[in-house]
Design a protein around this motif. Structure first.
Motif, PDB file in Angstrom:
ATOM      1  N   UNK A   1      15.453  10.573 124.667  1.00  0.00           N
ATOM      2  CA  UNK A   1      15.361   9.955 123.341  1.00  0.00           C
ATOM      3  C   UNK A   1      16.615  10.102 122.477  1.00  0.00           C
ATOM      4  N   UNK A   2      17.371  11.208 122.621  1.00  0.00           N
ATOM      5  CA  UNK A   2      18.590  11.339 121.811  1.00  0.00           C
ATOM      6  C   UNK A   2      19.605  10.269 122.186  1.00  0.00           C
ATOM      7  N   UNK A   3      19.851  10.115 123.483  1.00  0.00           N
ATOM      8  CA  UNK A   3      20.856   9.145 123.927  1.00  0.00           C
ATOM      9  C   UNK A   3      20.370   7.722 123.662  1.00  0.00           C
ATOM     10  N   UNK A   4      19.099   7.466 123.902  1.00  0.00           N
ATOM     11  CA  UNK A   4      18.556   6.120 123.681  1.00  0.00           C
ATOM     12  C   UNK A   4      18.631   5.734 122.210  1.00  0.00           C
ATOM     13  N   UNK A   5      18.304   6.658 121.322  1.00  0.00           N
ATOM     14  CA  UNK A   5      18.355   6.358 119.885  1.00  0.00           C
ATOM     15  C   UNK A   5      19.783   6.073 119.437  1.00  0.00           C
ATOM     16  N   UNK A   6      20.750   6.831 119.961  1.00  0.00           N
ATOM     17  CA  UNK A   6      22.155   6.578 119.620  1.00  0.00           C
ATOM     18  C   UNK A   6      22.581   5.202 120.121  1.00  0.00           C
ATOM     19  N   UNK A   7      22.118   4.836 121.323  1.00  0.00           N
ATOM     20  CA  UNK A   7      22.477   3.518 121.877  1.00  0.00           C
ATOM     21  C   UNK A   7      21.889   2.385 121.045  1.00  0.00           C
ATOM     22  N   UNK A   8      20.702   2.597 120.480  1.00  0.00           N
ATOM     23  CA  UNK A   8      20.136   1.573 119.602  1.00  0.00           C
ATOM     24  C   UNK A   8      21.027   1.378 118.388  1.00  0.00           C
ATOM     25  N   UNK A   9      21.528   2.499 117.833  1.00  0.00           N
ATOM     26  CA  UNK A   9      22.429   2.398 116.691  1.00  0.00           C
ATOM     27  C   UNK A   9      23.763   1.760 117.085  1.00  0.00           C
ATOM     28  N   UNK A  10      24.307   2.144 118.240  1.00  0.00           N
ATOM     29  CA  UNK A  10      25.591   1.580 118.676  1.00  0.00           C
ATOM     30  C   UNK A  10      25.472   0.069 118.871  1.00  0.00           C
ATOM     31  N   UNK A  11      24.360  -0.373 119.476  1.00  0.00           N
ATOM     32  CA  UNK A  11      24.136  -1.815 119.647  1.00  0.00           C
ATOM     33  C   UNK A  11      24.094  -2.504 118.287  1.00  0.00           C
ATOM     34  N   UNK A  12      23.399  -1.880 117.342  1.00  0.00           N
ATOM     35  CA  UNK A  12      23.333  -2.432 115.983  1.00  0.00           C
ATOM     36  C   UNK A  12      24.691  -2.360 115.298  1.00  0.00           C
ATOM     37  N   UNK A  13      25.434  -1.317 115.583  1.00  0.00           N
ATOM     38  CA  UNK A  13      26.768  -1.109 114.991  1.00  0.00           C
ATOM     39  C   UNK A  13      27.680  -2.288 115.280  1.00  0.00           C
ATOM     40  N   UNK A  14      27.737  -2.696 116.544  1.00  0.00           N
ATOM     41  CA  UNK A  14      28.613  -3.798 116.902  1.00  0.00           C
ATOM     42  C   UNK A  14      28.064  -5.142 116.420  1.00  0.00           C
ATOM     43  N   UNK A  15      26.745  -5.242 116.298  1.00  0.00           N
ATOM     44  CA  UNK A  15      26.158  -6.440 115.695  1.00  0.00           C
ATOM     45  C   UNK A  15      26.590  -6.556 114.239  1.00  0.00           C
ATOM     46  N   UNK A  16      26.599  -5.418 113.545  1.00  0.00           N
ATOM     47  CA  UNK A  16      27.012  -5.406 112.142  1.00  0.00           C
ATOM     48  C   UNK A  16      28.497  -5.726 111.991  1.00  0.00           C
ATOM     49  N   UNK A  17      29.320  -5.326 112.961  1.00  0.00           N
ATOM     50  CA  UNK A  17      30.746  -5.656 112.917  1.00  0.00           C
ATOM     51  C   UNK A  17      30.931  -7.174 112.949  1.00  0.00           C
ATOM     52  N   UNK A  18      30.125  -7.848 113.785  1.00  0.00           N
ATOM     53  CA  UNK A  18      30.195  -9.313 113.873  1.00  0.00           C
ATOM     54  C   UNK A  18      29.855  -9.964 112.537  1.00  0.00           C
ATOM     55  N   UNK A  19      28.806  -9.460 111.875  1.00  0.00           N
ATOM     56  CA  UNK A  19      28.318 -10.082 110.648  1.00  0.00           C
ATOM     57  C   UNK A  19      28.907  -9.489 109.372  1.00  0.00           C
ATOM     58  N   UNK A  20      29.726  -8.454 109.532  1.00  0.00           N
ATOM     59  CA  UNK A  20      30.363  -7.859 108.360  1.00  0.00           C
ATOM     60  C   UNK A  20      29.481  -6.915 107.567  1.00  0.00           C
ATOM     61  N   UNK A  21      28.414  -6.398 108.181  1.00  0.00           N
ATOM     62  CA  UNK A  21      27.542  -5.446 107.498  1.00  0.00           C
ATOM     63  C   UNK A  21      28.113  -4.031 107.637  1.00  0.00           C
ATOM     64  N   UNK A  22      27.627  -3.137 106.789  1.00  0.00           N
ATOM     65  CA  UNK A  22      27.983  -1.726 106.912  1.00  0.00           C
ATOM     66  C   UNK A  22      27.350  -1.146 108.177  1.00  0.00           C
ATOM     67  N   UNK A  23      28.090  -0.288 108.883  1.00  0.00           N
ATOM     68  CA  UNK A  23      27.549   0.288 110.128  1.00  0.00           C
ATOM     69  C   UNK A  23      26.665   1.499 109.859  1.00  0.00           C
ATOM     70  N   UNK A  24      26.539   1.884 108.581  1.00  0.00           N
ATOM     71  CA  UNK A  24      25.659   2.998 108.239  1.00  0.00           C
ATOM     72  C   UNK A  24      24.600   2.596 107.208  1.00  0.00           C
ATOM     73  N   UNK A  25      24.557   1.315 106.845  1.00  0.00           N
ATOM     74  CA  UNK A  25      23.638   0.860 105.809  1.00  0.00           C
ATOM     75  C   UNK A  25      22.268   0.491 106.340  1.00  0.00           C
ATOM     76  N   UNK A  26      21.447   0.001 105.431  1.00  0.00           N
ATOM     77  CA  UNK A  26      20.082  -0.366 105.785  1.00  0.00           C
ATOM     78  C   UNK A  26      20.017  -1.485 106.800  1.00  0.00           C
ATOM     79  N   UNK A  27      20.964  -2.433 106.727  1.00  0.00           N
ATOM     80  CA  UNK A  27      20.969  -3.530 107.700  1.00  0.00           C
ATOM     81  C   UNK A  27      21.130  -3.005 109.120  1.00  0.00           C
ATOM     82  N   UNK A  28      22.074  -2.077 109.276  1.00  0.00           N
ATOM     83  CA  UNK A  28      22.356  -1.530 110.612  1.00  0.00           C
ATOM     84  C   UNK A  28      21.150  -0.767 111.161  1.00  0.00           C
TER      85      UNK A  28
END
Length: 456
Positions: free
Chosen positions: A102-129
């Motif tokens: 679960x630790x690694x899987x949860x981080x991977x969910x955030x990393x996947x969201x992180x790069x999605x946010x880079x595409x859309x210009x969202x904060x990588x630590x905000x509520x959108x991410x």
């Protein structure tokens, strides 16, 4: 008759799972950290990738030899049981189910969201991410819980897709860099912000990028001709991974200056792709990077859904009769899968509070993307030692040489983690021992004596 897991995966799917679980986020997520840790020293950075790769391949080879001897419910738990006994196997299974998966899987969910946010210009630590991270986590769980065959096909597809940006950057980035002189510049010019113990920090960062291959062993009960296919998948998959990582890292050096990459943070990889493939082409390839991360998330979720099942199938852990049930329609341990998703949610909450926002946990804040990986290497050590003691029918290479190399790699990783994380490693170990102590309490409450545990 009680439903059991069926043989449904072939060799190609198994190789795709090894490559797909390992290759994904880490090579993008940690490349910038390795550059920073080594002060932009590309040679030292490549050395970190090589050291991490050798450790991964040696451990995978040793486990592949075990795979030809032991085949039951969950690979690494089986190997622990065959070498160290049922009690040690329980603790390994408990750690894998409650901390590692679960630790690694949860981080991977955030990393996947992180790069999605880079595409859309969202904060990588905000509520959108974090919202996107939760969506990805639930979607991956749904696919694995309701249709494991579809999840396997998704894993193969994303493995092919994720290799596209890596190979393109490795080939075209290297060609462009050699032609423009950027590769030579980056190999000969260092940035002065090198951290202390830089190589150790870089190797620990690389360990995250390399981790995940052991999760492929959790499907050995569902793998066709597992005694032949699992060793082939482990060796082929880990070797492919190391080769791709090093070539990508060199290709990346041909795109932009190291200091620009290091300063770019989460946008550094996107900038590198856009420099070589134009803005539109770079953005399209960056979408492939996101798909790559999602493929890795899918593979990790595969381990999460089977984590509690691997110990419940032995009559151990919390409510073994409930968590050992296999749904007759989907052929999945659904109750175990639900618990796996819950644990992922807990660790995602922790990762956010400890690493992405104002420190919520004080002294007990640590990087849950790296330190649990180091613990698994510590748990490998007794397994490798007892394998050498018990494997009397094996030749010198398989019984002594490769396990010794694996042992040396494990010790190196533990040492590197201490130098890289310092006091945070102590905080993690306290949390680790508390969770393991709770597992020990559950073991004491198990109605079935250890010597009467059914081995399915």
């Amino acid at each position: 008759m009680e439903p059991k897991l069926e043989k449904k995966y072939g060799l190609f799917t198994a190789i795709a799972m090894v490559v797909g679980i390992v290759i994904g986020s880490g090579v993008f997520f940690k490349a910038e950290k390795i550059l920073t840790a080594t002060g932009g020293n590309l040679k030292e950075g490549i050395l970190a990738w090589v050291i991490g790769g050798i450790i991964m391949i040696s451990c995978a080879y040793t486990f592949s030899v075990m795979a030809t001897k032991y085949q039951y419910i969950n690979g690494v738990v089986d190997y622990a049981e065959a070498t160290m006994g049922k009690k040690y196997a329980y603790y390994v299974g408990w750690f894998m189910a409650v901390i590692y998966y679960p630790t690694i899987t949860s981080v991977l969910a955030w990393v996947s969201a992180r790069y999605t946010c880079v595409i859309f210009g969202f904060s990588i630590t905000g509520g959108e991410c974090m919202t996107i991270a939760c969506l990805y986590l639930i979607s991956s769980f749904t696919m694995n819980a309701l249709s494991p065959v579809l999840a396997g096909k998704f894993q193969v597809s994303t493995t092919v897709i994720k290799l596209i940006p890596l190979f393109l950057m490795a080939v075209i980035g290297s060609f462009v860099g050699l032609r423009s002189g950027m590769t030579m510049y980056n190999f000969t010019h260092y940035v002065s912000q090198r951290t202390s113990n830089g190589l150790f920090t870089a190797v620990v960062a690389a360990s995250f990028a390399y981790e995940g291959w052991i999760i492929a062993t959790c499907i050995n009960a569902e793998l066709k001709n597992a005694k032949r296919n699992l060793p082939l998948a482990l060796i082929a998959g880990t070797f492919i991974t190391m080769s791709v990582y090093i070539l990508y890292y060199i290709g990346l050096a041909g795109t932009i200056k190291n200091e620009v990459m290091m300063a770019g943070g989460e946008t550094g990889a996107k900038l590198a792709f856009q420099t070589v493939f134009t803005s539109a082409g770079g953005s399209l390839l960056f979408v492939f990077v996101i798909i790559s991360c999602l493929g890795t998330l899918n593979g990790l979720m595969l381990g999460c859904t089977r984590g509690i099942y691997s110990i419940a199938a032995r009559g151990l852990g919390p409510k073994p009769r409930i968590f050992s049930q296999v749904d007759p329609a989907t052929n999945m341990p659904v109750n175990s899968a639900i618990m796996g998703l819950f644990l992922c949610g807990v660790w995602l909450f922790y990762f956010y509070g400890a690493n992405l926002t104002d420190n919520w946990f004080g002294f007990f804040s640590f990087d849950s993307s790296e330190l649990p990986i180091i613990t698994i290497y510590a748990l490998y050590i007794p397994i490798f030692i007892m394998f050498m003691v018990k494997g009397k029918e094996l030749n010198f290479f398989n019984r002594i040489l490769m396990p010794c190399i694996s042992l040396a790699g494990c010790i190196f990783m533990i040492t590197a983690a201490w130098f890289a994380h310092g006091i945070a490693a102590v905080a993690y170990l306290i949390v680790f021992f508390v969770i393991m102590a709770f597992g020990a309490v559950l073991l004491q409450k198990t109605k079935l004596p250890l010597n009467e545990i059914p081995h399915k």
